[in-house]
Design a protein around this motif. Structure first.
Motif, PDB file in Angstrom:
ATOM      1  N   LEU A  66       0.828  -1.197   0.000  1.00  0.00           N
ATOM      2  CA  LEU A  66       0.000   0.000   0.000  1.00  0.00           C
ATOM      3  C   LEU A  66       0.869   1.256   0.000  1.00  0.00           C
ATOM      4  O   LEU A  66       1.966   1.276   0.572  1.00  0.00           O
ATOM      5  N   SER A  67       0.312   2.271  -0.660  1.00  0.00           N
ATOM      6  CA  SER A  67       0.943   3.601  -0.669  1.00  0.00           C
ATOM      7  C   SER A  67      -0.181   4.625  -0.845  1.00  0.00           C
ATOM      8  O   SER A  67      -1.322   4.275  -1.179  1.00  0.00           O
ATOM      9  N   ALA A  72      -5.435   6.251  -2.831  1.00  0.00           N
ATOM     10  CA  ALA A  72      -6.285   7.284  -3.436  1.00  0.00           C
ATOM     11  C   ALA A  72      -6.964   6.756  -4.704  1.00  0.00           C
ATOM     12  O   ALA A  72      -8.159   7.000  -4.927  1.00  0.00           O
ATOM     13  N   LEU A  73      -6.222   6.008  -5.541  1.00  0.00           N
ATOM     14  CA  LEU A  73      -6.812   5.478  -6.760  1.00  0.00           C
ATOM     15  C   LEU A  73      -7.899   4.456  -6.448  1.00  0.00           C
ATOM     16  O   LEU A  73      -8.972   4.456  -7.087  1.00  0.00           O
ATOM     17  N   SER A  74      -7.652   3.584  -5.480  1.00  0.00           N
ATOM     18  CA  SER A  74      -8.649   2.589  -5.118  1.00  0.00           C
ATOM     19  C   SER A  74      -9.911   3.240  -4.556  1.00  0.00           C
ATOM     20  O   SER A  74     -11.034   2.853  -4.897  1.00  0.00           O
ATOM     21  N   PHE A 116     -15.223  12.091  -2.692  1.00  0.00           N
ATOM     22  CA  PHE A 116     -15.464  11.784  -1.275  1.00  0.00           C
ATOM     23  C   PHE A 116     -14.805  10.449  -0.875  1.00  0.00           C
ATOM     24  O   PHE A 116     -14.194  10.351   0.181  1.00  0.00           O
ATOM     25  N   TRP A 117     -14.908   9.413  -1.717  1.00  0.00           N
ATOM     26  CA  TRP A 117     -14.334   8.090  -1.360  1.00  0.00           C
ATOM     27  C   TRP A 117     -12.804   8.147  -1.333  1.00  0.00           C
ATOM     28  O   TRP A 117     -12.171   7.514  -0.504  1.00  0.00           O
TER      29      TRP A 117
END
Length: 275
Positions: A66-67, A72-74, A116-117
């Motif tokens: 994870l980074s 953020a993309l997920s 938002f996500w």
């Protein structure tokens, strides 16, 4: 437990491990499932069948690191799908909106959902403070899976599974095993002579007055019986000694006379004159 297509088992029965006879043991759950499916196709009462996993283990497979960009993309992708669903649902209830307005509303909902996500995903990852910087999947596995049935239908289940070309490590019953089956007797210990069958008679033993078997008063190898103290000797010829016929001829074979001894020597005990 209850399901849509099966019966509801009692609570006490659902809390204990099923017992019965193991008709198949497989290293993969898919193989055990295939065996049960085959029994169901052959019109077998599968309500008597259970699949039991042995030596359960929880396996967690790491899929990546994870980074912040990946988090953020997920989050943005998850929010975009949720915003698309909300935008399409709202467009059905907005009768005043035209075709272009409907697409605009759906696109706006997708952007807002992604924003938002993504924000929530970044905040959640920052709160972990690097304690879990990887993604993974969890799975519960067993070393082997046993297919167990109740004893009253075990023979029919074994007969059906014998026709299925699959490798099973379950022990198979011996031929003819079932109700009234008795395992063969264990062989005698090393050094112990086998027991003589009842009614066996030793043809080389001397007859006994009581009519018992020759092996009791005589040796098993045919030698002369041992006379106990205080007991009269047994009558009758011994082994290798047979009386002559009434006319003097030997009962078996031909008697060979010894050659005449030289003059001047006394006859020995074994000469014909002393016989």
């Amino acid at each position: 437990m209850a399901n849509l297509f099966g019966r509801t088992r009692p609570m006490d029965e659902a809390r204990i491990v099923p017992t019965g006879e193991t008709i198949g043991s497989y290293t993969s759950y898919l193989d055990a499932q295939k065996a049960v499916d085959y029994l169901a196709d052959e019109k077998f009462p599968v309500q008597h069948v259970s699949i039991v996993g042995n030596d359960l283990k929880m396996v967690e497979r790491v899929t990546g690191k994870l980074s912040y960009p990946r988090v953020a993309l997920s989050g943005a992708m998850t929010g975009a799908w949720f915003g698309l669903f909300i935008g399409v649902m709202l467009s059905f209830f907005d009768g005043n909106a035209s075709g272009g307005g409907t697409y605009l509303n759906v696109f706006t909902a997708v952007l807002m959902g992604a924003a938002f996500w993504m924000l929530f995903a970044i905040i959640g990852y920052a709160a972990q403070r690097g304690k879990r910087d990887f993604t993974s999947t969890n799975q519960v596995l067993a070393s082997s899976y046993d297919v167990i049935v109740t004893p009253d239908v075990a023979m029919d289940a074994r007969r059906l599974l014998a026709q299925l070309p699959m490798n099973s490590t379950a022990s198979k019953p011996l031929q003819g095993q079932g109700q009234g089956y008795r395992p063969p007797a264990a062989p005698p210990a090393a050094g112990t002579p086998p027991a003589r069958p009842q009614g066996w008679h030793d043809p080389y033993g001397a007859p006994t007055p009581t009519g018992e078997q020759g092996g009791q008063n005589g040796q098993a190898d045919g030698s002369s019986p041992v006379e106990s103290e205080g007991q009269a000797p047994l009558s009758g010829p011994r082994r290798g000694q047979f009386p002559d016929l009434p006319d003097g001829r030997p009962q078996y074979g031909i008697r060979m006379d010894k050659p005449a001894e030289p003059a001047g020597e006394e006859p020995t005990k074994d000469s014909p004159e002393h016989h």
